[in-house]
Scaffold this active site. Sequence first.
Site, short mmCIF file in Angstrom:
data_model
loop_
_atom_site.label_atom_id
_atom_site.label_comp_id
_atom_site.label_asym_id
_atom_site.label_seq_id
_atom_site.Cartn_x
_atom_site.Cartn_y
_atom_site.Cartn_z
N ASP A 62 1.55 -4.02 -9.57
CA ASP A 62 1.18 -5.34 -10.11
C ASP A 62 1.45 -5.40 -11.61
O ASP A 62 2.09 -6.34 -12.11
CB ASP A 62 -0.31 -5.63 -9.86
CG ASP A 62 -0.67 -5.57 -8.39
OD1 ASP A 62 0.26 -5.49 -7.57
OD2 ASP A 62 -1.86 -5.61 -8.07
N SER A 68 -6.24 -10.19 -12.03
CA SER A 68 -6.78 -9.18 -12.96
C SER A 68 -5.64 -8.47 -13.70
O SER A 68 -5.68 -8.34 -14.93
CB SER A 68 -7.67 -8.19 -12.23
OG SER A 68 -7.01 -7.69 -11.10
N SER A 121 -13.96 -17.91 -21.55
CA SER A 121 -13.20 -18.23 -20.34
C SER A 121 -13.37 -19.72 -20.04
O SER A 121 -14.49 -20.19 -19.83
CB SER A 121 -13.71 -17.41 -19.15
OG SER A 121 -13.31 -18.03 -17.96
N ALA A 180 -7.52 -13.89 -4.79
CA ALA A 180 -6.62 -14.38 -3.73
C ALA A 180 -5.48 -13.39 -3.47
O ALA A 180 -4.52 -13.72 -2.79
CB ALA A 180 -6.08 -15.74 -4.11
N HIS A 189 0.83 -1.21 0.00
CA HIS A 189 0.00 0.00 0.00
C HIS A 189 0.86 1.26 0.00
O HIS A 189 0.55 2.24 0.67
CB HIS A 189 -0.99 0.00 1.18
CG HIS A 189 -2.23 -0.80 0.87
ND1 HIS A 189 -3.27 -0.30 0.13
CD2 HIS A 189 -2.55 -2.09 1.15
CE1 HIS A 189 -4.21 -1.25 -0.01
NE2 HIS A 189 -3.78 -2.34 0.58
C1 GLA Z 1 -3.27 -4.14 -5.00
C2 GLA Z 1 -3.02 -3.04 -6.03
C3 GLA Z 1 -1.56 -2.60 -6.04
C4 GLA Z 1 -1.06 -2.29 -4.62
C5 GLA Z 1 -1.43 -3.40 -3.66
C6 GLA Z 1 -1.11 -3.03 -2.24
O1 GLA Z 1 -2.61 -5.31 -5.38
O2 GLA Z 1 -3.38 -3.46 -7.31
O3 GLA Z 1 -1.40 -1.49 -6.89
O4 GLA Z 1 -1.54 -1.05 -4.19
O5 GLA Z 1 -2.83 -3.73 -3.73
O6 GLA Z 1 0.26 -2.87 -2.09
#
Ligand code: GLA
Length: 386
Positions: A167, A123, A65, A118, A32
Site C-alpha cells: 500500500d 491509513s 480532521s 473500506a 496477502h
Molecule cells: C492490507 C495491507 C497490505 C496487504 C493487503 C493484502 O492492505 O496493508 O500490506 O497485505 O492488506 O494484500
Amino acid sequence: MFSISDLLKSLPFHNKPRLFISPARINIIGEHVDYLGGLVLPATIDLHTQIAISPFPEKKWIFHSVQFHETVELKNFSYQNEHKWVNYILGVFVEFEKKGIEIPGLQIAISGTIPHGAGLSSSASLEVGIGFALSEILRLGLSRKEIALIAQKAENEFVGMKCGIMDQFVIANGQKNSALLLDTSTLNFEYKNINLGNCEFYLIDSKVKHELEASDYNVRRKECEEALIKIKEKFPDLVNLYSLSIDQNLDELNLSNKLKKRVKHVLGEKKRTEDAIYYLNSGRPDQLGKVLYESHASLSNLYEVSCQEIDFLVDLLHNEDVIGARMIGGGFGGCVLVLDKIGNFERISNRVWKDYYSQFNIQLEFYRFQIDDGVREIEVTEWIQT
Ligand code: GLA
C-alpha cells in the site's frame, strides 16, 4: 463532500500552508502475498487524502480532521492517541525522529474523499502523505521508496498493524493510467499499462468493517511465518514462502490442515498473478475476470479473510455474468473490485444494491474511478490569512 477551501479554513494557519494530496489504492491481483516476498499489481486511484501543513512558531503540534470534526493539540508525540486518525501521523513523526530528524512545531489539517475502513488504504494514504509532506517542507529530499518504508514502519510499529509494503509503496510511486508491478522481495517495480478493451473496473463498498481486522491480519501473517519454519525443515534454503515452487506437493511438508490452506492460497495466487499479467498483456479481460473470481474463492476458502457479506456480493456479481470480481486489501469487509463490460454499470449497480439491501439491510456504495498519480504537492491558491 469537503473541498480544499474547507480544508484551508479548518485551522487558523499561522503561515501559508502547503497542500499535499495522497491517493487511495486498489489491487488488481497478488493479495496477502506482500509480506511473503510476492508479486503484487496495485494502482493508485483518484480518491485522496488532502493534507494542509504549515510550520508553527511554538514546539507543539495541532492536528485537525475535517471529516471527524476533531482538533488535537499535543506537546509530545511519543504516545498513542485516543483519536485513531492521529496515530497515523504520530507514527510517521516517530520514524523521522528515529532517523535523527527533529520535527518542528506544525499545524496540520486533513480531509479527503477516501472512505475509511473500506480496504482502500486510507491509513497508508495518510502516512505516506505526511511522510512526503515532511520530506518536502523540511527539504530532506527523501526518495519515494524511503518514504514508503518509513510509512510502513509507522503502521507496523506505532499503529501495530503488521502490514506488508504494497500500500505504502504504490501510494508513494503510483502513476496515472498504469498499475505498478512490484516484487516485494526486492522492491523492484515496473509500470504496466492497463488496457481493458471494452471493460472497466469499479468498486463496491460492502460497508462492512470488522473490528478485529488488524489482529486477524496479524494472525495470518504469523501463520505464514509458522508455515515457513516448518517448510524450511525440508528446504532450509527457502528465503520466503512465495519462493516455494507452485508444483510442490503440499502433503509432503508436514503442515497442519490450516497451514496447508494458507500455503495453498499463496502458491495459487502466485500462479494467478502470472496468468493475470499474461491476460492483461494480451488484452483478454474476460480471462482476467476468471482469475479475479478464483482469487476471491481462494481468499475466502483457503486464506479465510473474507466475510459473508462480501462473499454474497461476489456471488451475486458472478450470477449476473459480470466478468470478474474479488475482495481487495486486508479483507474482513471493505471493497470488492469489479471488472465489468462498459455500459453494464447502471443495471448491475441497481440490481446488486437491491439484493444486498434486502439481505443485510445495508446500503452499498459504488465508486467509479480513474487510475491516478501517487502522492504529490499541489499549489495553494485559495488561502486567505484569518
Ligand atoms: C492490507 C495491507 C497490505 C496487504 C493487503 C493484502 O492492505 O496493508 O500490506 O497485505 O492488506 O494484500
